[in-house]
Write a protein that holds these residues in place. Sequence first.
Motif, PDB file in Angstrom:
ATOM      1  N   ASN A  76       0.821  -1.217   0.000  1.00 42.82           N
ATOM      2  CA  ASN A  76       0.000   0.000   0.000  1.00 42.82           C
ATOM      3  C   ASN A  76       0.858   1.271   0.000  1.00 42.82           C
ATOM      4  O   ASN A  76       0.432   2.314  -0.486  1.00 42.82           O
ATOM      5  CB  ASN A  76      -0.943   0.005   1.205  1.00 42.82           C
ATOM      6  N   ASP A  82      -0.731   2.958 -11.740  1.00 48.95           N
ATOM      7  CA  ASP A  82      -1.342   1.901 -12.552  1.00 48.95           C
ATOM      8  C   ASP A  82      -0.316   0.854 -12.968  1.00 48.95           C
ATOM      9  O   ASP A  82      -0.566  -0.352 -12.919  1.00 48.95           O
ATOM     10  CB  ASP A  82      -1.988   2.500 -13.809  1.00 48.95           C
ATOM     11  N   SER A 114      -7.128  -8.349  -2.836  1.00 53.58           N
ATOM     12  CA  SER A 114      -8.298  -7.709  -3.442  1.00 53.58           C
ATOM     13  C   SER A 114      -9.119  -6.957  -2.409  1.00 53.58           C
ATOM     14  O   SER A 114      -9.873  -6.035  -2.763  1.00 53.58           O
ATOM     15  CB  SER A 114      -9.173  -8.756  -4.143  1.00 53.58           C
ATOM     16  N   HIS A 115      -8.975  -7.316  -1.145  1.00 59.16           N
ATOM     17  CA  HIS A 115      -9.725  -6.649  -0.081  1.00 59.16           C
ATOM     18  C   HIS A 115      -8.882  -5.666   0.721  1.00 59.16           C
ATOM     19  O   HIS A 115      -9.435  -4.878   1.498  1.00 59.16           O
ATOM     20  CB  HIS A 115     -10.316  -7.689   0.867  1.00 59.16           C
ATOM     21  N   THR A 118      -5.311  -0.573  -1.180  1.00 53.78           N
ATOM     22  CA  THR A 118      -6.120   0.643  -1.196  1.00 53.78           C
ATOM     23  C   THR A 118      -6.155   1.322  -2.555  1.00 53.78           C
ATOM     24  O   THR A 118      -7.088   2.059  -2.853  1.00 53.78           O
ATOM     25  CB  THR A 118      -5.583   1.650  -0.159  1.00 53.78           C
ATOM     26  N   SER A 120      -6.939   2.160  -6.234  1.00 53.30           N
ATOM     27  CA  SER A 120      -8.018   1.787  -7.137  1.00 53.30           C
ATOM     28  C   SER A 120      -8.052   2.762  -8.308  1.00 53.30           C
ATOM     29  O   SER A 120      -8.921   3.629  -8.390  1.00 53.30           O
ATOM     30  CB  SER A 120      -9.366   1.794  -6.404  1.00 53.30           C
ATOM     31  N   GLN A 122      -8.218   4.286 -12.318  1.00 47.47           N
ATOM     32  CA  GLN A 122      -9.265   4.210 -13.332  1.00 47.47           C
ATOM     33  C   GLN A 122      -9.165   2.947 -14.171  1.00 47.47           C
ATOM     34  O   GLN A 122     -10.163   2.449 -14.681  1.00 47.47           O
ATOM     35  CB  GLN A 122      -9.204   5.447 -14.231  1.00 47.47           C
ATOM     36  N   GLY A 124      -8.681   0.077 -13.137  1.00 50.18           N
ATOM     37  CA  GLY A 124      -9.261  -1.053 -12.422  1.00 50.18           C
ATOM     38  C   GLY A 124      -8.494  -1.371 -11.157  1.00 50.18           C
ATOM     39  O   GLY A 124      -7.282  -1.155 -11.082  1.00 50.18           O
ATOM     40  N   ASN A 125      -9.205  -1.880 -10.155  1.00 51.92           N
ATOM     41  CA  ASN A 125      -8.534  -2.267  -8.916  1.00 51.92           C
ATOM     42  C   ASN A 125      -7.839  -3.613  -9.093  1.00 51.92           C
ATOM     43  O   ASN A 125      -7.829  -4.186 -10.185  1.00 51.92           O
ATOM     44  CB  ASN A 125      -9.526  -2.297  -7.751  1.00 51.92           C
ATOM     45  N   ARG A 127      -8.513  -6.719  -8.128  1.00 54.53           N
ATOM     46  CA  ARG A 127      -9.325  -7.854  -8.580  1.00 54.53           C
ATOM     47  C   ARG A 127      -9.710  -7.704 -10.052  1.00 54.53           C
ATOM     48  O   ARG A 127      -9.684  -8.677 -10.812  1.00 54.53           O
ATOM     49  CB  ARG A 127     -10.580  -7.987  -7.721  1.00 54.53           C
ATOM     50  N   GLN A 128     -10.064  -6.500 -10.456  1.00 59.27           N
ATOM     51  CA  GLN A 128     -10.452  -6.284 -11.852  1.00 59.27           C
ATOM     52  C   GLN A 128      -9.294  -6.537 -12.811  1.00 59.27           C
ATOM     53  O   GLN A 128      -9.474  -7.166 -13.854  1.00 59.27           O
ATOM     54  CB  GLN A 128     -10.984  -4.858 -12.014  1.00 59.27           C
TER      55      GLN A 128
END
Length: 367
Positions: A76, A82, A114-115, A118, A120, A122, A124-125, A127-128
């Motif tokens: 984090n 990105d 994924s949880h 922090t 996120s 544009q 995608g986070n 998981r995406q």
Amino acid sequence: MAKPQVVAAPVLMSKLSVNAPEFYPSSYSSNYTESYEDGCEDYPTLSEYVQDFLNHLTEQPGSFETEIEQFAETLNGWVTTDDALQELVELIYQQATSIPNFSYMGARLCNYLSHHLTISPQSGNFRQLLLQRCRTEYEVKDQAAKGDEVTRKRFHAFVLFLGELYLNLEIKGTNGQVTRADILQVSLRELLNALFSNPMDDNLICAVKLLKLTGSVLEDAWKEKGKTDMEEVIQRIENVVLDANCSRDVKQMLLKLVELRSSNWGRVHATSTYREATPENDPNYFMNEPTFYTSDGVPFTAADPDYQEKYQELLEREDFFPDYEENGTDLSGGGDPYLDDIDDEMDPEIEEAYEKFCLESERKRKQ
């Protein structure tokens, strides 16, 4: 990628820099602490740090629970762009699909990050981006399933990793409910189609492994939606056993899988706990018992009322112990009976199961 700089301002020392040795997993702390105290600025890049941690988990999977929180906290403070997030996803994906037995640990790691990451952006986070990476492999499934041996091996690793992701990747809804990713359920169904449509031995073995791993969960999910997908999968397996030119060992694996599914994937009925299970109240009580044959070729198992008498006769009639030296060396010179295809004849148990299967399949077709 630029290496993070050490924060030296006294006012910020209470908030650790990502370079500080305290951020590294405990098993690495001593090495990094020495470099830090010596004033060495040769700190690892993000790629080196993540790969080091992945290798550590591969060698010591038991350290996951104690070190994953610190690992995520470090990321984090480090993964802030990105490109860095994309690099992290790729590193984990490669480890999970190239290192034997890391697919489960990789799926758990993906679920945790994924949880807890922090960032996120544009694009995608975590998981995406992970699911997008998996989709690139999924889209070439048909070509991969019929590719050369190396291509198929890489494809099989992806299939099993996706199975682990389906079981371990948790999606939290707005009301706090936890569900599985439905998109992975659909993907696994299509991957099975690709494997069965190209019934080479290694493709079929991969399908068996995937169904042993996820079969019960997939069938439960399909039944909840009123779907009969598992029935269709079993029908594909029956067609392969009857028609495909695969080895007898693989056909045996497929037959065993059909048998496992018919026993509700080996799950004991809720009305009969393990301690209470008896031959009278649990129809699966003897399902894992071996089948033996009398001198007349009549099969019997532990469920047979004359089992003890027949089994004693069998012991007296057959020599179950090959010629071994005192050190355990097999003097017969035989190799692994599962791997060495010495002859093309099935053993009696497999032959009987296969004949019953063929008769039952023919009966269904005539109905």
